[in-house]
Design an enzyme around this catalytic site. Sequence first.
Site, short mmCIF file in Angstrom:
data_model
loop_
_atom_site.label_atom_id
_atom_site.label_comp_id
_atom_site.label_asym_id
_atom_site.label_seq_id
_atom_site.Cartn_x
_atom_site.Cartn_y
_atom_site.Cartn_z
N ASN A 1 47.08 32.33 47.14
CA ASN A 1 46.82 30.89 47.15
C ASN A 1 47.18 30.37 45.76
O ASN A 1 46.44 30.61 44.80
CB ASN A 1 45.34 30.64 47.48
CG ASN A 1 44.97 29.17 47.34
OD1 ASN A 1 45.84 28.31 47.18
ND2 ASN A 1 43.68 28.89 47.39
N TRP A 2 48.31 29.67 45.69
CA TRP A 2 48.77 29.20 44.37
C TRP A 2 47.96 28.02 43.86
O TRP A 2 48.11 27.61 42.73
CB TRP A 2 50.25 28.81 44.44
CG TRP A 2 51.18 29.93 44.72
CD1 TRP A 2 50.86 31.26 44.87
CD2 TRP A 2 52.61 29.85 44.89
NE1 TRP A 2 52.01 31.98 45.12
CE2 TRP A 2 53.08 31.15 45.15
CE3 TRP A 2 53.53 28.78 44.87
CZ2 TRP A 2 54.44 31.43 45.37
CZ3 TRP A 2 54.87 29.05 45.08
CH2 TRP A 2 55.32 30.36 45.33
N LYS A 3 47.12 27.45 44.73
CA LYS A 3 46.36 26.24 44.36
C LYS A 3 47.34 25.22 43.78
O LYS A 3 48.47 25.15 44.22
CB LYS A 3 45.22 26.61 43.40
CG LYS A 3 44.36 27.76 43.96
CD LYS A 3 43.09 27.97 43.24
CE LYS A 3 42.32 29.10 43.91
NZ LYS A 3 41.01 29.34 43.34
N HIS B 1 38.66 25.92 52.32
CA HIS B 1 38.57 26.55 51.00
C HIS B 1 37.43 25.90 50.22
O HIS B 1 37.20 24.70 50.32
CB HIS B 1 39.90 26.41 50.25
CG HIS B 1 39.92 27.24 49.01
ND1 HIS B 1 39.32 26.82 47.84
CD2 HIS B 1 40.43 28.48 48.77
CE1 HIS B 1 39.47 27.78 46.93
NE2 HIS B 1 40.13 28.79 47.47
N GLU C 1 37.16 24.92 47.29
CA GLU C 1 37.54 23.76 46.46
C GLU C 1 37.67 22.50 47.32
O GLU C 1 37.38 21.40 46.87
CB GLU C 1 38.82 24.08 45.68
CG GLU C 1 38.52 25.08 44.56
CD GLU C 1 39.63 26.05 44.25
OE1 GLU C 1 40.80 25.77 44.56
OE2 GLU C 1 39.31 27.13 43.68
N GLU D 1 34.81 34.12 50.48
CA GLU D 1 35.07 33.83 49.07
C GLU D 1 33.80 33.29 48.42
O GLU D 1 33.52 32.09 48.49
CB GLU D 1 36.17 32.77 48.93
CG GLU D 1 37.54 33.21 49.38
CD GLU D 1 38.64 32.43 48.67
OE1 GLU D 1 39.48 33.08 48.03
OE2 GLU D 1 38.65 31.20 48.74
N GLY E 1 37.85 32.30 40.33
CA GLY E 1 38.37 31.84 39.04
C GLY E 1 37.47 32.15 37.86
O GLY E 1 37.67 31.62 36.77
N SER F 1 38.42 36.39 42.24
CA SER F 1 38.76 37.24 41.10
C SER F 1 39.30 38.62 41.52
O SER F 1 39.02 39.63 40.87
CB SER F 1 37.58 37.39 40.13
OG SER F 1 37.23 36.11 39.60
N GLY G 1 43.86 34.11 44.13
CA GLY G 1 44.26 32.89 43.43
C GLY G 1 45.08 33.23 42.19
O GLY G 1 46.27 33.51 42.28
N GLY G 2 44.42 33.22 41.04
CA GLY G 2 45.12 33.38 39.76
C GLY G 2 46.09 34.55 39.71
O GLY G 2 47.22 34.41 39.21
P1 13P Z 1 40.84 33.57 42.09
O1 13P Z 1 41.55 34.79 42.61
O2 13P Z 1 41.62 32.86 41.01
O3 13P Z 1 39.43 33.86 41.73
O4 13P Z 1 40.81 32.52 43.30
C1 13P Z 1 40.32 32.92 44.54
C2 13P Z 1 40.61 31.87 45.53
O5 13P Z 1 39.99 30.82 45.55
C3 13P Z 1 41.70 32.12 46.47
O6 13P Z 1 41.70 31.18 47.49
#
Ligand code: 13P
Length: 250
Positions: free
Chosen positions: A9-11, A95, A97, A167, A173, A212, A233-234
């Site tokens: 997920n590149w956000k 998600h 967020e 999640e 993050g 993470s 994510g990251g």
């Molecule tokens: P991180 O891997 O950056 O913690 O993000 C997780 C996430 O929200 C993937 O959708």
Amino acid sequence: MRRPLVAGNWKMHGSRADNATLVHGLLDLLQPGARADVLLCPPFVYLWETGRLVKDSDVALGGQSVCAEAQGAFTGEVSGAMLRDVGCRYVLVGHSERRQVYGESDSLVARKFVAAQASGLVPVLCVGETLDEREAGRTSSVVDRQLDAVLAVTGVGALGSAVIAYEPVWAIGTGRNATPDQAQEVHEAIRAKVAALDGTIADSVRILYGGSVKASNARELFAMPDIDGGLVGGASLKADEFAQICAAAG
Ligand code: 13P
């Protein structure tokens, strides 16, 4: 046997140039014939071009969200049919967020889940508790409530063509992943909840862990019996690290 899935997920990250470097790097590093399915979820504006970049590979494309409505006067929204039209097979729904920053309710998430499936997309339904909720001992009630909101609308059969992602919000993050045991406990509870409704679907539905995930912790997380891959994510923004996470999934 469930086939693992690793989703990036590149956000709201990337640029045309960065994405090309990332995807080319990733395609060079992914192991041919690997067991895990790989999915990339770029921002909407980069879906088409990312789809072109992966078109000769097995890497799948997904959206990060979808409108609950099919079409019409919904400025700023993107429909499931549009996502399909640009090559998506999957879409993230609910998600944290979206829930936390944009106030998406359980019922809106359920409508988005329905809209995704109506368009032929596989929804990746994200669930998970905040730190306060965990510390108050409410993890299972929060996850249950988030799942129930969808199940009440769709019935358990819809999970036969969906993915669930656990999640924990406190792990997203933050660099602080759930331990494999903490994650397994929730994954097992989710699978048991589905099993109480339909054993066959419970055996086949993929439950991803997100929060993470890194190259250094992926293998031990994915080794747990009810963790079928990751939502990353990251670490999905770095080709070498994401490729290592994919390799860790099999
Ligand atoms: P991180 O891997 O950056 O913690 O993000 C997780 C996430 O929200 C993937 O959708």
